[in-house]
Write an enzyme that holds these catalytic residues in place. Structure first.
Site, PDB file in Angstrom:
ATOM      1  N   ASP A  84      -1.126  -9.224  -2.880  1.00 16.87           N
ATOM      2  CA  ASP A  84      -1.566 -10.203  -3.890  1.00 16.87           C
ATOM      3  C   ASP A  84      -2.796  -9.724  -4.661  1.00 16.87           C
ATOM      4  OD1 ASP A  84       0.399 -11.791  -2.886  1.00 16.87           O
ATOM      5  OD2 ASP A  84      -0.928 -13.129  -1.769  1.00 16.87           O
TER       6      ASP A  84
HETATM    7  P1  NAP Z   1      -1.082  -9.924   1.284  1.00 21.18           P
HETATM    8  O1  NAP Z   1      -0.875 -10.369  -0.113  1.00 21.18           O
HETATM    9  O2  NAP Z   1      -0.940 -10.917   2.354  1.00 21.18           O
HETATM   10  O3  NAP Z   1      -0.068  -8.726   1.545  1.00 21.18           O
HETATM   11  C1  NAP Z   1      -0.124  -7.993   2.721  1.00 21.18           C
HETATM   12  C2  NAP Z   1       0.894  -6.891   2.631  1.00 21.18           C
HETATM   13  O4  NAP Z   1       0.740  -6.072   3.774  1.00 21.18           O
HETATM   14  C3  NAP Z   1       2.314  -7.397   2.609  1.00 21.18           C
HETATM   15  O5  NAP Z   1       2.900  -7.073   1.389  1.00 21.18           O
HETATM   16  C4  NAP Z   1       3.007  -6.667   3.775  1.00 21.18           C
HETATM   17  O6  NAP Z   1       4.224  -6.111   3.304  1.00 21.18           O
HETATM   18  C5  NAP Z   1       2.010  -5.571   4.116  1.00 21.18           C
HETATM   19  N1  NAP Z   1       1.980  -5.277   5.538  1.00 21.18           N
HETATM   20  C6  NAP Z   1       1.991  -6.130   6.574  1.00 21.18           C
HETATM   21  N2  NAP Z   1       1.974  -5.455   7.734  1.00 21.18           N
HETATM   22  C7  NAP Z   1       1.933  -4.147   7.418  1.00 21.18           C
HETATM   23  C8  NAP Z   1       1.900  -2.956   8.175  1.00 21.18           C
HETATM   24  N3  NAP Z   1       1.913  -2.958   9.512  1.00 21.18           N
HETATM   25  N4  NAP Z   1       1.856  -1.777   7.518  1.00 21.18           N
HETATM   26  C9  NAP Z   1       1.882  -1.743   6.165  1.00 21.18           C
HETATM   27  N5  NAP Z   1       1.913  -2.836   5.402  1.00 21.18           N
HETATM   28  C10 NAP Z   1       1.936  -4.022   6.023  1.00 21.18           C
HETATM   29  O7  NAP Z   1      -2.497  -9.230   1.475  1.00 21.18           O
HETATM   30  P2  NAP Z   1      -3.731  -9.031   0.497  1.00 21.18           P
HETATM   31  O8  NAP Z   1      -3.336  -8.264  -0.710  1.00 21.18           O
HETATM   32  O9  NAP Z   1      -4.812  -8.534   1.363  1.00 21.18           O
HETATM   33  O10 NAP Z   1      -4.058 -10.473  -0.022  1.00 21.18           O
HETATM   34  C11 NAP Z   1      -4.604 -11.463   0.811  1.00 21.18           C
HETATM   35  C12 NAP Z   1      -3.902 -12.780   0.561  1.00 21.18           C
HETATM   36  O11 NAP Z   1      -4.226 -13.662   1.627  1.00 21.18           O
HETATM   37  C13 NAP Z   1      -4.366 -13.438  -0.715  1.00 21.18           C
HETATM   38  O12 NAP Z   1      -3.316 -14.174  -1.286  1.00 21.18           O
HETATM   39  C14 NAP Z   1      -5.478 -14.367  -0.207  1.00 21.18           C
HETATM   40  O13 NAP Z   1      -5.730 -15.437  -1.066  1.00 21.18           O
HETATM   41  C15 NAP Z   1      -4.863 -14.828   1.089  1.00 21.18           C
HETATM   42  N6  NAP Z   1      -5.828 -15.279   2.098  1.00 21.18           N
HETATM   43  C16 NAP Z   1      -7.029 -14.687   2.166  1.00 21.18           C
HETATM   44  C17 NAP Z   1      -7.947 -15.100   3.096  1.00 21.18           C
HETATM   45  C18 NAP Z   1      -9.329 -14.498   3.111  1.00 21.18           C
HETATM   46  O14 NAP Z   1     -10.302 -15.196   3.409  1.00 21.18           O
HETATM   47  N7  NAP Z   1      -9.437 -13.208   2.834  1.00 21.18           N
HETATM   48  C19 NAP Z   1      -7.597 -16.120   4.029  1.00 21.18           C
HETATM   49  C20 NAP Z   1      -6.314 -16.674   3.967  1.00 21.18           C
HETATM   50  C21 NAP Z   1      -5.439 -16.241   2.979  1.00 21.18           C
HETATM   51  P3  NAP Z   1       5.377  -5.696   4.340  1.00 21.18           P
HETATM   52  O15 NAP Z   1       5.644  -6.885   5.179  1.00 21.18           O
HETATM   53  O16 NAP Z   1       6.501  -5.304   3.468  1.00 21.18           O
HETATM   54  O17 NAP Z   1       4.852  -4.540   5.130  1.00 21.18           O
END
Ligand code: NAP
Length: 469
Positions: free
Chosen positions: A390
């Site tokens: 994201d």
């Molecule tokens: P993300 O959008 O959740 O994407 C994580 C990606 O990691 C997924 O596409 C997944 O694809 C991949 N993944 C998972 N396990 C993996 C592995 N073992 N090896 C390689 N890839 C792996 O992560 P982000 O870009 O960090 O964004 C964070 C999101 O979480 C935002 O939408 C944010 O608003 C939200 N959020 C953030 C917080 C905070 O405080 N930081 C708290 C709650 C929610 P695959 O499954 O295809 O591997």
């Protein structure tokens, strides 16, 4: 003598809480901040236990045993589950405040109506409304983050939702005012206020979607702090008032920082049902991505003069930070300028990426905040996206039907070339497709982040040894 000792201990404890928060601002002093916070809490509990007012130790002993029984397993959850663990802690805080307020109300009521002064009633009403809504709201948030089956993960919205939510809260507040004005006449309203607050907590969270969850959790933290302030007034405990105020204000400040980072307003977060996937927002057209082998990617990385690594939640899941450290060492040794781009909400909790990279001893000055790195991204040879999704999705910049529209992202798509490591084409937290993967100059490296980076390290080590020979 004892009251003076207790008050002095409370002052020391308050000072330690303030220092703790201050030290936690910087990763270099954060560990000291944690120790200061723990010391402050031990002093606070210890000094409260010597208060002369304690008449029954049995309940206290039971509460301590229960606290340990729940707290110790909670402290062992993986880092990826910390947001839901945090939400659960807030729910306990809210429940404690609510229960204390309830107990105090009925105790004072039974001891004689003169005890229910207006000041005490204001504190009790504030305490139970904030406490109970924090309890159910935080439980819902924890359940959503933990992906509990019977709790809908997607935002649930319906017509008139804001009207119903604000209406419920207003009714609870009106009942509270009546109770403050005449506690004897309106005693029967007390349980109804509790029910409305519990219900409001649930309704507050169901429209919240993926991307806004972190902000809401820190807002609930702030509510838990405010209910502790009210509890401090009810119990006439100055330490609870100051500690609760610190908790409440730091939670609020964190929410504001996160709202800014995600380009959201508070009202939007609370009432806008962000993170909702709007009907028709997703393109169904079939597109293909380009893939690269680790051999090919290693060669390109080796020849690059600048590489920006963009870590995300997938790095945390894979625990790939140690391999990333090896990659960083190899590339740096080879003269490549390597930096890490840190998005404020990458991962699942504020500072998630910083903590993991620090754990692997990656030099802190190599971590660059999103706003500082973005202007340079167009000059970067390779953007290496490690399990981020994201936070690098360009749709956030231009697609106003996207649930993440308006959230600032790291401009991985502007780099001259981009490698994206993930296991599948599954979406990230917001549940939407990522345009970056289909971009002209993006190449996918499919696999577990730790394994893929491990392969890259192997390739690079072999290549570099070959070059040295
Ligand atoms: P993300 O959008 O959740 O994407 C994580 C990606 O990691 C997924 O596409 C997944 O694809 C991949 N993944 C998972 N396990 C993996 C592995 N073992 N090896 C390689 N890839 C792996 O992560 P982000 O870009 O960090 O964004 C964070 C999101 O979480 C935002 O939408 C944010 O608003 C939200 N959020 C953030 C917080 C905070 O405080 N930081 C708290 C709650 C929610 P695959 O499954 O295809 O591997």
């Amino acid at each position: 003598m004892i009251p003076a000792v207790v008050q002095t201990a409370y002052i020391i404890s308050t000072a330690l809480f303030v220092f703790s928060l201050n030290w936690m601002k910087d990763p270099k002093t954060a560990r000291r901040g944690v120790f200061a916070g723990v010391a402050a809490m031990i002093i606070a509990i210890g000094s409260t236990l010597v208060e002369p007012g304690i008449v029954n130790w049995d309940w206290i002993a039971l509460a301590i045993v229960l606290g340990f029984a729940v707290g110790i397993p909670l402290s062992k959850v993986p880092l990826t589950a910390v947001p839901q663990r945090t939400a659960l802690s807030h729910s306990f805080g809210g429940l404690a405040a609510g229960l204390v307020g309830t107990a105090k109300f009925y105790l004072w009521f039974n001891e004689g109506p003169e005890n229910l002064t207006a000041f005490r009633m204001i504190a009790i009403v504030a305490e139970i409304i904030l406490g109970y809504l924090t309890f159910t709201g935080s439980l819902m948030a924890a359940g959503k983050l933990q992906e509990v089956k019977w709790i809908p993960q997607r935002p649930v919205t319906y017509r008139g939702q804001n009207f119903i939510n604000i209406g419920l809260l207003s009714i609870a507040v009106i009942m509270g005012i009546l109770l403050i004005l005449n506690p004897l006449q309106f005693t029967y309203l007390f349980p109804f206020i509790i029910i409305l607050a519990l219900l409001f907590g649930i309704l507050l969270i169901i429209p919240i979607g993926g991307a806004d969850m972190p902000t809401v959790i820190s807002l609930l933290n702030s509510y838990a702090g405010l209910s502790a302030v009210a509890m401090g007034f009810v119990l006439d405990n100055k330490l609870l008032v100051t500690a609760g105020a610190l908790d409440g204000s730091s939670g609020l400040i964190l929410s504001i920082i996160m709202c800014k980072a995600m380009n959201r307003s508070f009202t939007n977060v609370l009432f806008g049902a962000f993170g909702q996937v709007q009907k028709g927002a997703q393109t169904v057209e079939q597109r293909t991505v380009k893939t690269e082998t680790t051999e090919g990617a290693a060669q390109i990385l080796e020849q690059a003069s600048s590489v920006v690594i963009i870590p995300g939640y997938g790095m945390a899941v894979a625990q790939a930070q140690y391999r990333i450290r090896e990659l960083y060492d190899l590339l740096s040794k080879n003269g490549v300028d390597v930096k890490f781009a840190i998005h404020p909400v990458a991962g699942r909790m504020p500072g998630h990426m910083n903590v993991l990279l620090a754990e692997a001893n990656i030099p802190y000055e190599k971590l660059v905040e999103m706003d500082d790195i973005n202007p340079d991204m167009a000059q970067v040879d390779v953007a290496l996206v490690v399990g981020a999704n994201d936070v690098v999705n360009p749709a956030a910049r231009h697609d106003n039907s996207s649930p993440i529209y308006g959230m600032p992202i790291i401009n991985a798509d502007k780099a001259k070339m981009c490698f994206a490591i993930k296991r599948t084409m599954n979406p990230g937290f917001a549940g939407i497709e990522n345009e970056l993967y289909f971009a002209e100059h993006t190449f996918m490296l499919f696999g577990d982040a730790k394994a893929v980076i491990g392969e890259l390290v192997k390739q690079l080590s072999a290549d570099l040894i070959g070059t040295e020979k």
